[in-house]
Design a protein around this motif. Structure first.
Motif, short mmCIF file in Angstrom:
data_model
loop_
_atom_site.label_atom_id
_atom_site.label_comp_id
_atom_site.label_asym_id
_atom_site.label_seq_id
_atom_site.Cartn_x
_atom_site.Cartn_y
_atom_site.Cartn_z
N GLY A 47 0.81 -1.21 0.00
CA GLY A 47 0.00 0.00 0.00
C GLY A 47 0.84 1.25 0.00
N PHE A 48 0.18 2.38 0.04
CA PHE A 48 0.83 3.68 0.13
C PHE A 48 1.00 4.03 1.59
CE2 PHE A 48 -1.51 3.57 -3.85
CZ PHE A 48 -0.56 4.02 -4.76
N ASP A 49 2.12 4.62 1.96
CA ASP A 49 2.35 5.05 3.33
C ASP A 49 1.71 6.43 3.50
OD1 ASP A 49 3.18 5.85 5.82
OD2 ASP A 49 5.32 5.46 5.46
N LEU A 50 0.48 6.44 3.97
CA LEU A 50 -0.27 7.67 4.08
C LEU A 50 0.16 8.55 5.25
CD1 LEU A 50 -3.82 6.33 3.13
CD2 LEU A 50 -2.09 7.37 1.66
N SER A 51 1.15 8.09 6.00
CA SER A 51 1.69 8.92 7.09
C SER A 51 2.77 9.86 6.58
CB SER A 51 2.23 8.04 8.22
OG SER A 51 3.39 7.35 7.80
N THR A 52 3.14 9.72 5.30
CA THR A 52 4.20 10.58 4.73
C THR A 52 3.64 11.41 3.59
OG1 THR A 52 4.93 9.00 3.04
CG2 THR A 52 5.93 8.80 5.24
N ASP A 53 4.26 12.56 3.36
CA ASP A 53 3.87 13.40 2.22
C ASP A 53 4.05 12.64 0.92
OD1 ASP A 53 3.23 15.55 3.86
OD2 ASP A 53 5.15 16.57 3.57
N GLN A 54 5.12 11.87 0.81
CA GLN A 54 5.38 11.11 -0.41
C GLN A 54 4.27 10.10 -0.67
OE1 GLN A 54 9.22 9.22 -0.80
NE2 GLN A 54 8.51 7.89 -2.43
N GLY A 55 3.89 9.35 0.35
CA GLY A 55 2.83 8.35 0.20
C GLY A 55 1.50 8.97 -0.14
N ARG A 56 1.18 10.09 0.52
CA ARG A 56 -0.08 10.78 0.21
C ARG A 56 -0.04 11.33 -1.22
NH1 ARG A 56 0.81 12.24 5.54
NH2 ARG A 56 1.70 14.25 4.94
N GLY A 57 1.13 11.83 -1.63
CA GLY A 57 1.28 12.33 -3.00
C GLY A 57 1.10 11.23 -4.03
N GLU A 58 1.67 10.06 -3.75
CA GLU A 58 1.52 8.92 -4.67
C GLU A 58 0.06 8.49 -4.77
OE1 GLU A 58 4.21 6.00 -3.10
OE2 GLU A 58 5.97 7.02 -3.93
N MET A 59 -0.62 8.47 -3.64
CA MET A 59 -2.05 8.13 -3.64
C MET A 59 -2.82 9.16 -4.46
SD MET A 59 -4.77 6.39 -2.70
CE MET A 59 -4.43 5.37 -1.29
N GLY A 60 -2.51 10.42 -4.27
CA GLY A 60 -3.18 11.48 -5.02
C GLY A 60 -2.95 11.35 -6.52
N ARG A 61 -1.72 11.01 -6.92
CA ARG A 61 -1.44 10.83 -8.35
C ARG A 61 -2.20 9.64 -8.92
NH1 ARG A 61 3.13 13.06 -6.36
NH2 ARG A 61 4.24 11.13 -5.90
N LEU A 62 -2.30 8.56 -8.13
CA LEU A 62 -3.09 7.41 -8.59
C LEU A 62 -4.55 7.82 -8.78
CD1 LEU A 62 -3.48 4.37 -9.20
CD2 LEU A 62 -3.93 4.07 -6.75
N LEU A 63 -5.11 8.52 -7.82
CA LEU A 63 -6.50 8.95 -7.93
C LEU A 63 -6.68 9.88 -9.13
CD1 LEU A 63 -7.34 9.37 -4.17
CD2 LEU A 63 -8.44 7.77 -5.74
N GLY A 64 -5.71 10.74 -9.37
CA GLY A 64 -5.77 11.61 -10.54
C GLY A 64 -5.80 10.81 -11.83
N ARG A 65 -5.00 9.77 -11.90
CA ARG A 65 -4.99 8.91 -13.10
C ARG A 65 -6.31 8.16 -13.25
NH1 ARG A 65 0.75 5.91 -13.92
NH2 ARG A 65 -0.46 5.06 -15.65
N ILE A 66 -6.88 7.73 -12.13
CA ILE A 66 -8.19 7.05 -12.18
C ILE A 66 -9.24 8.03 -12.71
CG2 ILE A 66 -10.05 6.06 -10.79
CD1 ILE A 66 -7.80 4.84 -9.00
N ALA A 67 -9.23 9.27 -12.20
CA ALA A 67 -10.21 10.27 -12.64
C ALA A 67 -10.09 10.51 -14.14
CB ALA A 67 -10.01 11.58 -11.87
N ILE A 68 -8.87 10.70 -14.61
CA ILE A 68 -8.64 10.98 -16.03
C ILE A 68 -9.07 9.79 -16.89
CG2 ILE A 68 -6.82 11.35 -17.74
CD1 ILE A 68 -5.45 13.11 -15.48
N GLN A 69 -8.74 8.59 -16.44
CA GLN A 69 -9.14 7.38 -17.17
C GLN A 69 -10.66 7.25 -17.21
OE1 GLN A 69 -7.29 3.40 -16.18
NE2 GLN A 69 -9.34 3.07 -15.37
N ASP A 70 -11.32 7.57 -16.11
CA ASP A 70 -12.77 7.41 -16.01
C ASP A 70 -13.52 8.43 -16.87
OD1 ASP A 70 -15.04 6.00 -14.64
OD2 ASP A 70 -15.47 8.06 -14.01
N TRP A 71 -12.91 9.57 -17.18
CA TRP A 71 -13.60 10.57 -17.99
C TRP A 71 -13.95 10.05 -19.38
CZ3 TRP A 71 -9.83 14.70 -15.91
CH2 TRP A 71 -10.33 15.21 -14.72
N ALA A 72 -13.26 9.04 -19.86
CA ALA A 72 -13.62 8.44 -21.15
C ALA A 72 -15.00 7.77 -21.06
CB ALA A 72 -12.57 7.41 -21.57
#
Length: 134
Positions: A47-72
């Motif tokens: 999983g993503f380490d949500l206790s760190t800025d890096q882990g939260r950033g990685e989670m955010g980027r994944l969610l961004g990619r999901i959003a962009i993919q879902d717009w199709a």
């Protein structure tokens, strides 16, 4: 996104999208932590380490990619609106930044919480299960 392989990223994208569609069908919301747990369970990946800025950033980027993919499939709302912070009622800042960047949201014309609630409603409406009549 960190040191993950392209095949791992693809698995996370596919599983994340399925998780969010399930949350929408159930008419609910999920937290970043719960979403992270379900990603680990569904993919067998770390999983993503949500206790760190890096882990939260990685989670955010994944969610961004999901959003962009879902717009199709769903060009009129952000499925990722269903992921919220556990300590408050609403998504993280990245949700609003992406929405503004992609011209979904104009902060000068609409309140953030109003926009978020509208997006949640659209996601629920799109995926809601047929409810049996009583």
């Amino acid at each position: 996104m960190g040191e993950r392989s392209e095949s791992d990223l693809k698995a996370l994208l596919v599983e994340g999208h399925e998780i969010l569609k399930r949350v929408a069908r159930d008419g609910g919301l999920t937290t970043y932590g719960k979403f992270n747990e379900e990603l680990m369970e569904g993919t067998g990946l770390p999983g993503f380490d949500l206790s760190t800025d890096q882990g939260r950033g990685e989670m955010g980027r994944l969610l961004g990619r999901i959003a962009i993919q879902d717009w199709a499939i769903n060009p009129d709302f952000m499925l990722t609106s269903l992921v919220k912070r556990s300590d408050e009622n609403g998504p993280g800042r990245g949700f609003f930044k992406l929405a503004e960047q992609e011209h979904f949201f104009d902060p000068s014309a609409q309140d953030e919480m109003e926009f978020w609630q509208e997006q949640v409603g659209k996601a629920h409406d799109r995926y809601k299960r047929a409810r049996p009549r009583s």
